[in-house]
Write an enzyme that holds these catalytic residues in place. Structure first.
Site, PDB file in Angstrom:
ATOM      1  N   GLU A  59     -43.411   4.508   8.701  1.00 28.35           N
ATOM      2  CA  GLU A  59     -43.737   3.867   7.571  1.00 28.35           C
ATOM      3  C   GLU A  59     -45.320   3.812   7.493  1.00 28.35           C
ATOM      4  O   GLU A  59     -46.002   3.214   8.337  1.00 28.35           O
ATOM      5  CB  GLU A  59     -43.075   2.624   7.627  1.00 28.35           C
ATOM      6  CG  GLU A  59     -43.341   1.704   6.676  1.00 28.35           C
ATOM      7  CD  GLU A  59     -42.351   0.241   6.858  1.00 28.35           C
ATOM      8  OE1 GLU A  59     -42.292  -0.561   5.915  1.00 28.35           O
ATOM      9  OE2 GLU A  59     -42.007  -0.018   8.046  1.00 28.35           O
ATOM     10  N   LYS A 128     -39.869   1.402  -0.844  1.00 35.08           N
ATOM     11  CA  LYS A 128     -38.868   0.474  -0.318  1.00 35.08           C
ATOM     12  C   LYS A 128     -38.017  -0.305  -0.696  1.00 35.08           C
ATOM     13  O   LYS A 128     -38.556  -0.892  -1.764  1.00 35.08           O
ATOM     14  CB  LYS A 128     -39.756  -0.127   0.674  1.00 35.08           C
ATOM     15  CG  LYS A 128     -39.007  -0.870   2.152  1.00 35.08           C
ATOM     16  CD  LYS A 128     -39.853  -1.364   3.099  1.00 35.08           C
ATOM     17  CE  LYS A 128     -39.330  -2.067   4.090  1.00 35.08           C
ATOM     18  NZ  LYS A 128     -40.154  -2.285   5.143  1.00 35.08           N
ATOM     19  N   CYS A 184     -37.554   1.312   6.686  1.00 39.56           N
ATOM     20  CA  CYS A 184     -37.569   0.312   8.099  1.00 39.56           C
ATOM     21  C   CYS A 184     -36.506  -0.674   7.666  1.00 39.56           C
ATOM     22  O   CYS A 184     -35.087  -0.472   7.973  1.00 39.56           O
ATOM     23  CB  CYS A 184     -38.968  -0.221   8.161  1.00 39.56           C
ATOM     24  SG  CYS A 184     -39.055  -1.205   9.507  1.00 39.56           S
ATOM     25  N   SER A 211     -41.838  -1.065  12.535  1.00 37.58           N
ATOM     26  CA  SER A 211     -41.183  -1.794  13.632  1.00 37.58           C
ATOM     27  C   SER A 211     -41.830  -1.949  14.881  1.00 37.58           C
ATOM     28  O   SER A 211     -41.875  -1.236  15.755  1.00 37.58           O
ATOM     29  CB  SER A 211     -39.689  -0.875  13.966  1.00 37.58           C
ATOM     30  OG  SER A 211     -39.228  -1.597  14.608  1.00 37.58           O
ATOM     31  N   GLY A 378       3.507  20.089  43.962  1.00 37.02           N
ATOM     32  CA  GLY A 378       2.809  20.492  44.653  1.00 37.02           C
ATOM     33  C   GLY A 378       1.515  20.979  44.265  1.00 37.02           C
ATOM     34  O   GLY A 378       0.272  21.271  44.709  1.00 37.02           O
ATOM     35  N   ASN A 465      12.439  31.976  33.835  1.00 41.42           N
ATOM     36  CA  ASN A 465      12.772  30.817  33.036  1.00 41.42           C
ATOM     37  C   ASN A 465      14.157  30.236  33.572  1.00 41.42           C
ATOM     38  O   ASN A 465      14.547  29.075  33.343  1.00 41.42           O
ATOM     39  CB  ASN A 465      12.950  31.290  31.620  1.00 41.42           C
ATOM     40  CG  ASN A 465      11.809  31.132  30.909  1.00 41.42           C
ATOM     41  OD1 ASN A 465      10.654  30.923  31.519  1.00 41.42           O
ATOM     42  ND2 ASN A 465      11.872  31.745  29.672  1.00 41.42           N
ATOM     43  N   THR A 489       5.366  16.497  32.877  1.00 47.32           N
ATOM     44  CA  THR A 489       3.990  16.840  33.829  1.00 47.32           C
ATOM     45  C   THR A 489       3.250  17.714  32.867  1.00 47.32           C
ATOM     46  O   THR A 489       2.108  17.851  33.158  1.00 47.32           O
ATOM     47  CB  THR A 489       4.442  17.078  35.060  1.00 47.32           C
ATOM     48  OG1 THR A 489       5.112  18.414  35.106  1.00 47.32           O
ATOM     49  CG2 THR A 489       5.197  15.979  35.836  1.00 47.32           C
ATOM     50  N   THR A 501       8.147  26.872  29.270  1.00 48.55           N
ATOM     51  CA  THR A 501       9.440  27.192  29.222  1.00 48.55           C
ATOM     52  C   THR A 501       9.908  26.300  28.018  1.00 48.55           C
ATOM     53  O   THR A 501      10.224  24.787  28.353  1.00 48.55           O
ATOM     54  CB  THR A 501      10.196  27.248  30.542  1.00 48.55           C
ATOM     55  OG1 THR A 501       9.415  27.953  31.279  1.00 48.55           O
ATOM     56  CG2 THR A 501      11.459  27.682  30.073  1.00 48.55           C
ATOM     57  N   LYS A 645       6.609  25.904  19.884  1.00 50.57           N
ATOM     58  CA  LYS A 645       7.128  25.083  21.085  1.00 50.57           C
ATOM     59  C   LYS A 645       6.408  23.584  20.850  1.00 50.57           C
ATOM     60  O   LYS A 645       6.652  22.384  21.521  1.00 50.57           O
ATOM     61  CB  LYS A 645       6.301  25.540  22.569  1.00 50.57           C
ATOM     62  CG  LYS A 645       7.126  26.947  22.742  1.00 50.57           C
ATOM     63  CD  LYS A 645       6.434  27.449  24.203  1.00 50.57           C
ATOM     64  CE  LYS A 645       6.999  28.636  24.520  1.00 50.57           C
ATOM     65  NZ  LYS A 645       6.349  29.441  25.585  1.00 50.57           N
TER      66      LYS A 645
END
Length: 688
Positions: A59, A128, A184, A211, A378, A465, A489, A501, A645
């Protein structure tokens, strides 16, 4: 037109919707416009040399902000106009738009203005709007606010140019390059002028600021600029005055910020004694797509149509940059679902667990059920889901023995994963069961007349499957028998690729805590528990062992040495890349060439950029040919073969802004669509 598969064109960020912008903070001298113009011109040329298309200055930068009543001296005002003439002349040699600040006399009044300059001409002048006149600020003593101006055009430097706060500047040769200027204090008010400009299409919001600095003000500037960029779905460029401003009563830190949709892209060093700038590549396409997706943005524009009508657009040709833009100047996370910053990553992990646990506890409370059934393989996904279940029981004040964990070895289950499943259930303190599904699978194969039942080693999709279906069937009947619900999961990455599946298989459950959590994030979540919250389980070493296990469905028998007969990532490609593709396609709708370009930026060099975990975790790089090959797999499976799916998935909590694939959430798509359009776009990607 250049060949889109030409690497030179492909690697230009501008080809993918990016625009390089810069915020410059020159040294200044109070009331010395000639010196200030020289500093600004030098920075403009440096920014343009680095490919910047837009350069923002502070500015009143040509005069200095702290001139006070010197602003009413004709000598200073004349010198400022002469300084502007030098900047305009110097801009003839660069394509970048420059925005400089100076005081200007208009209609017998003085205005605090921003001059928008490009290719040797003035595009317009913006006064401004809001003048601070409190605390240390006395601008109303020297200046008039924008709405006091009578003229909408002025003659300046021999040019007739638009004048007013409601100007938008649009490059007609660069898509979505439309900028607005405010000054500003305009940002400090409840409804900044840039809010209306954004509704009128501006994607680049520029704030020339002086500023002064006080304790805590830097953080407040961050908050304002980031919030305005987020609220307006825009980029916000912010400058502030630096070295050379008068310190009679104030101090100056020269902070420069570039934000995009709530994210800080670049920030300058503060309190620098030298002229400096920062630059970044703003994703204009992403901003436009966010506005398209967020329908309330368009609704807001319609509500304020009367306020937007007076805004005027100045159109110009931006042209090619003075220098080629090669490397993308912004960070592209390798793992868009996982922050690379350690503190942010840990906070993300905690938040994800909290969301999943809250979803599961609410489902249990609503159903009046206090028991869970979960299959434990696992592997990664069931491990993370079990950790969520354990936390849910803890949160409800119920014993973890209310979780019935079942591991169900089949024809291809390895000793490693079976051992890990047993150890994990023991470490989590749940009710652990084991059911050998081979007898029931053999009966099913016999009933089908499958060659395997006659002793032939035919390991086809039916063979696989049957095992997946038997496991799910057992889980549902166990849930019936024990007055429980089955916790799913399967993760977001598997849903994206159709790697599950359908129906009576891992596709189905009563409630799936993982459905919007991608595979890469699950890895980090499990590691986070193992390394930072080991008290969640009695033996965290099992979590690290699971993390080190190759991802495999284990449905086809392995070799004599015990190696798995299947590797998911050898068959599908790395989840590192698939999750990257998913995020940018699901969240932003980017075309394949841009997705591949971003993936190249993120993944081409393992030594470049930050990783979310320490060096003890393996690091990988992928070249462009590899990225293109796996992107082809993703596009085919995601758009062509897997939607049926996703059209009927169990309830699950949405975890991240990266999206979910539930038809009740972020993704509704036809099950019989073609992938042709995406695969055609794939051919625009060079092979090297």
């Amino acid at each position: 037109m250049s060949d889109p598969t030409d690497p030179a064109a492909f690697f230009d960020p501008a080809r993918h919707g990016f625009a390089r912008v810069a915020v410059a903070v020159p040294r200044c001298r109070v009331a010395d416009p000639a010196f200030n113009a020289g500093q600004s011109i030098e920075l403009l040329q440096r920014c343009a040399h680095e490919g910047a298309a837009l350069v923002l200055f502070p500015e009143l930068g040509l005069s200095a902000y702290t001139c006070d009543d010197l602003f009413h001296q004709r000598a200073l005002l004349d010198a400022c106009e002469a300084a502007l003439a030098r900047v305009v002349e110097a801009s003839a040699g660069v394509s970048a738009v420059a925005i400089v600040g100076l005081p200007l006399r208009v209609d017998h009044s003085l205005f605090n203005c921003a001059a928008v300059v490009q290719r040797g001409r003035l595009l317009g002048v913006v006064p401004k709007t809001y003048l601070p006149n409190y605390g240390e600020f006395y601008e109303a003593r020297q200046f008039n606010p924008a709405d006091h101006a009578q003229s909408t055009e002025i003659t300046l430097l021999g040019q007739r140019v638009p004048f007013g706060a409601g100007l938008l500047f649009e490059a007609y040769d660069v898509a979505n390059f439309k900028l607005h200027v405010e000054i500003c204090e305009d940002l400090w008010v409840p409804i900044p002028p840039s809010s209306y400009a954004a509704l009128a299409g501006a994607t680049l919001l520029c704030n020339l600021s002086a500023s002064n600095i006080t304790v805590g003000k830097s953080a407040y500037r961050h908050a304002l600029a980031e919030a305005q960029s987020a609220r307006c779905l825009a980029a916000y460029l912010y400058s502030s005055a630096g070295q050379g401003e008068s310190t009679t009563d104030l101090a100056w830190d020269g902070q420069a910020l570039i934000c995009e949709n709530g994210q800080l892209l670049a920030e300058s060093a503060r309190f620098s004694s030298e002229s400096h700038f920062v630059s970044a590549d703003v994703d204009l396409e992403r901003l436009a797509r966010e506005r398209l997706r967020q329908t309330s943005f368009g609704q807001s524009a319609a509500r304020h149509v009367d306020r937007l009508a007076p805004l005027r657009t100045v159109r110009f040709e931006l042209g090619p940059p003075a220098a080629p833009r090669s490397l993308l100047r912004r960070t592209v996370e390798r793992y868009p679902y996982v922050p690379a910053n350690a503190a942010s990553r840990d906070a993300r992990c905690q938040e994800v667990y909290n969301i999943q646990v809250q979803g599961l506890t609410q489902r249990l409370a609503a159903s009046g059920i206090q028991r869970l059934v979960i299959g434990i393989s696992g592997g990664l996904d069931s491990t993370h889901a079990l950790l969520v279940c354990a936390r849910a029981m803890d949160a409800l004040g119920l014993p973890r023995s209310n979780i019935l964990g079942v591991t169900m070895p089949g024809f291809a289950t390895s000793e490693r994963t079976l051992d890990q499943a047993r150890r994990l259930m023991h470490a989590a303190g749940i009710d652990a069961r084991e059911i050998d599904i081979r007898p029931s699978c053999e009966q099913m194969l016999k009933d089908l007349g499958h060659p395997y039942a006659a002793g032939e080693p035919q390991y086809d999709i039916t063979f696989e499957n049957v095992q997946a279906g038997e496991r799910t069937s057992h889980l549902f009947r166990l849930a019936n028998f024990h007055d429980a619900i089955v916790v799913g999961t399967g993760d977001l990455s598997e849903l994206a690729l159709g790697w599950c599946t359908y129906g009576v298989g891992d596709h189905m459950s009563h409630y799936n805590v993982n459905a919007s959590v991608p595979k890469t994030l699950i890895k980090h979540l499990v590691r986070w528990v193992a390394e930072s919250h080991a008290a969640q389980v009695d033996d965290a070493r099992v979590l690290l062992d699971i993390l080190a296990t190759e991802i495999s469905p284990e449905l086809v028998p392995g070799d004599a040495a015990g190696q798995p007969g299947q590797s998911t990532e050898e068959q599908l490609g790395p989840y590192d890349l698939h999750d990257f593709f998913l995020y940018h396609i699901l969240r932003f709708g980017f075309a394949p060439p841009k997705v591949a370009y971003l993936a190249h930026v993120a993944w081409h060099d393992a030594a470049q950029g930050a990783w979310p975990e320490g060096e003890h975790v393996a690091r990988q790089a992928y070249d462009l040919a590899t990225i293109k090959r796996h992107l082809r797999t993703f596009l085919w499976r995601y758009f062509k073969t897997s939607q049926f799916k996703r059209s009927c998935v169990p309830n699950a909590p949405k975890v991240g802004s990266g999206g979910s694939l539930s038809p009740r959430g972020d993704w509704r798509a036809p099950s019989d669509a073609e992938a042709t359009a995406w695969l055609d776009e794939l051919e625009r990607i060079p092979d090297a």
